[in-house]
Design a protein around this motif. Sequence first.
Motif, PDB file in Angstrom:
ATOM      1  N   ARG A 142       0.803  -1.523   0.356  1.00  0.00           N
ATOM      2  CA  ARG A 142      -0.086   0.220   0.313  1.00  0.00           C
ATOM      3  C   ARG A 142       0.783   1.456  -0.405  1.00  0.00           C
ATOM      4  O   ARG A 142       1.249   1.699   0.901  1.00  0.00           O
ATOM      5  CB  ARG A 142      -0.382  -0.069   1.380  1.00  0.00           C
ATOM      6  N   PRO A 143       1.180   1.879  -1.540  1.00  0.00           N
ATOM      7  CA  PRO A 143       2.114   3.278  -1.560  1.00  0.00           C
ATOM      8  C   PRO A 143       2.064   3.989  -0.749  1.00  0.00           C
ATOM      9  O   PRO A 143       3.046   5.202   0.082  1.00  0.00           O
ATOM     10  CB  PRO A 143       2.400   2.879  -2.704  1.00  0.00           C
ATOM     11  N   ALA A 144       0.791   4.043   0.039  1.00  0.00           N
ATOM     12  CA  ALA A 144       0.526   5.249   0.193  1.00  0.00           C
ATOM     13  C   ALA A 144       0.057   5.705   2.165  1.00  0.00           C
ATOM     14  O   ALA A 144       0.494   6.512   2.617  1.00  0.00           O
ATOM     15  CB  ALA A 144      -0.496   6.156   0.370  1.00  0.00           C
ATOM     16  N   LEU A 145       0.301   4.476   2.101  1.00  0.00           N
ATOM     17  CA  LEU A 145       0.989   4.397   4.427  1.00  0.00           C
ATOM     18  C   LEU A 145       1.825   5.006   4.169  1.00  0.00           C
ATOM     19  O   LEU A 145       2.762   4.708   4.466  1.00  0.00           O
ATOM     20  CB  LEU A 145       0.927   2.419   3.997  1.00  0.00           C
ATOM     21  N   GLN A 146       1.523   5.321   5.701  1.00  0.00           N
ATOM     22  CA  GLN A 146       1.880   6.879   6.329  1.00  0.00           C
ATOM     23  C   GLN A 146       1.599   6.157   8.525  1.00  0.00           C
ATOM     24  O   GLN A 146       2.614   6.581   8.471  1.00  0.00           O
ATOM     25  CB  GLN A 146       1.426   7.840   5.838  1.00  0.00           C
ATOM     26  N   LEU A 172       6.667  -4.956   5.046  1.00  0.00           N
ATOM     27  CA  LEU A 172       7.063  -3.401   4.859  1.00  0.00           C
ATOM     28  C   LEU A 172       8.212  -2.864   5.148  1.00  0.00           C
ATOM     29  O   LEU A 172       8.026  -1.867   4.660  1.00  0.00           O
ATOM     30  CB  LEU A 172       6.186  -3.135   6.265  1.00  0.00           C
ATOM     31  N   GLN A 173       8.904  -3.296   4.362  1.00  0.00           N
ATOM     32  CA  GLN A 173      10.379  -2.727   4.019  1.00  0.00           C
ATOM     33  C   GLN A 173      10.205  -1.952   3.029  1.00  0.00           C
ATOM     34  O   GLN A 173      10.929  -0.547   3.025  1.00  0.00           O
ATOM     35  CB  GLN A 173      11.543  -3.291   4.084  1.00  0.00           C
ATOM     36  N   GLN A 174       9.104  -2.179   2.000  1.00  0.00           N
ATOM     37  CA  GLN A 174       8.969  -1.323   0.960  1.00  0.00           C
ATOM     38  C   GLN A 174       7.478  -0.240   1.493  1.00  0.00           C
ATOM     39  O   GLN A 174       7.273   0.718   0.431  1.00  0.00           O
ATOM     40  CB  GLN A 174       7.856  -2.187   0.281  1.00  0.00           C
ATOM     41  N   ALA A 175       7.617   0.453   2.332  1.00  0.00           N
ATOM     42  CA  ALA A 175       6.556   0.921   2.939  1.00  0.00           C
ATOM     43  C   ALA A 175       7.729   2.328   3.066  1.00  0.00           C
ATOM     44  O   ALA A 175       8.142   2.837   4.259  1.00  0.00           O
ATOM     45  CB  ALA A 175       5.452   0.894   4.638  1.00  0.00           C
ATOM     46  N   HIS A 176       7.789   2.757   1.861  1.00  0.00           N
ATOM     47  CA  HIS A 176       9.375   3.845   2.403  1.00  0.00           C
ATOM     48  C   HIS A 176       7.985   5.335   2.178  1.00  0.00           C
ATOM     49  O   HIS A 176       8.788   6.278   2.805  1.00  0.00           O
ATOM     50  CB  HIS A 176       9.562   4.648   0.553  1.00  0.00           C
ATOM     51  N   ARG A 177       6.777   5.284   2.372  1.00  0.00           N
ATOM     52  CA  ARG A 177       6.201   6.521   3.200  1.00  0.00           C
ATOM     53  C   ARG A 177       6.397   6.992   4.546  1.00  0.00           C
ATOM     54  O   ARG A 177       4.952   8.228   5.000  1.00  0.00           O
ATOM     55  CB  ARG A 177       5.434   7.313   2.655  1.00  0.00           C
ATOM     56  N   LEU A 178       6.018   5.308   5.523  1.00  0.00           N
ATOM     57  CA  LEU A 178       5.818   4.935   6.459  1.00  0.00           C
ATOM     58  C   LEU A 178       6.543   6.051   7.680  1.00  0.00           C
ATOM     59  O   LEU A 178       7.494   6.148   8.035  1.00  0.00           O
ATOM     60  CB  LEU A 178       5.834   3.632   7.078  1.00  0.00           C
TER      61      LEU A 178
END
Length: 436
Positions: free
Chosen positions: A126-130, A146-152
Amino acid sequence: MHTLEQLRSGALAGTRRLDLSCGLSELPEEVFALADTLEVLNLSGNHLRELPHLLTRLHKLQVLFASDNDFEVLPEVLGDCPALHMVGFKANRIADVPAAALPPALRWLTLTDNAIGHLPAELGQRPALQKLMLSGNRLQALPDSLQQAHRLELLRISANRLSEVPAWLTELPRLSWLALAGNDMGWDCTAGPEMPSIAWSDLTHGPLLGEGASGHIYQVQARGWPQPLALKLFKGEVTSDGLPEDEMAACLAAGQHPALTTPVARLKGHPAQAQGLLMPLIPSAHVNLAGPPSLQSCTRDVYPSGFNLSAVLALRIARDVAGAVAHLHQFGVMHGDLYAHNILIDPLHGQARLGDFGAATLLPTEQPDLRQRLLALEVRALGCLLEELGAASLAHADSPAVQAMQNLAQACLTDQPHQRPSVMAVAQALQAIEGF
């Protein structure tokens, strides 16, 4: 709060937000008459166990709250709502989170205080996950996706069953606010000093000063103490940040610093065995530097319209906060919630005090590399604050102090955590600014 009578009579036609808490066991059909306008639906405090497939008719729905209900499975229909980006199902009985239940635009997910033992790999897709709030569950691991969650930016995983910190977690480029206390990681942490105790029977109780996620704060007068104190009386339940006992441990380990709101004594002898800490009473002239994040800002604090600071006041606040956080890091405490809304300031003189240790984590003494990598995440939170202070003093953009704060902010905000300066280095750089 709205009523069923208002909904059924058509009095709420055209509304963008609907709040219903009236013992519902199913979603009223009249809600779908609001399909062309409804953006926020709050169904917290009911007896709902499922949501109908017709929910997708609410094509403008962006925010759905359903805390304090009876859900055992996160409803899959959520994943079919294209505009839905904020989902809050706190304090249900959810044990199953199907991949299909995750909306494609998901930005903010709150699943605090449930019974979740596993999360789907699709969460990291989920690319928008913040913002992700998972405290008080049964998680033994986080999905590696979750290592792909670059906007978290904000992650709450306190009070779970994690045994280690995933290596990728400290490499997330934007993670700034992390809470992970209350997991059995086998860490050796430095305990705080013993503190004096004050008996409940020795307190004269004054007014309620405020309420946070973990407790109520009262003004009290303690027998034998010359000045009034503030009593934080813990609710004794898991919060979005974690457990009260972890907050107390972090407070005690933090020790005393002029820019920290830390306790001077423990409470003993409460008639209901509630836990509490007594702290210095902050002068009434102090105000919160900002308000907490909104539904729109998600992870960033909200400042009053037209808010501005002189260069002198901005620098004083920055110096105080950086000094306080450097003190915490020296004692192995990661604050976890380094935000302007947790900072009280004297608006005339700029004196600042950092409080609210609800998300704080005591870090291991025997793993210096891990400790340093975790603290580097909080450096980014300090960078956000410096950026906001700089923005509030843009009327003085040519001031050396403002320029220095902006430069330090950028260094703290770099996407490479290992390249960020330590908080101690930032604090020293702020102190070295001449002419103020």
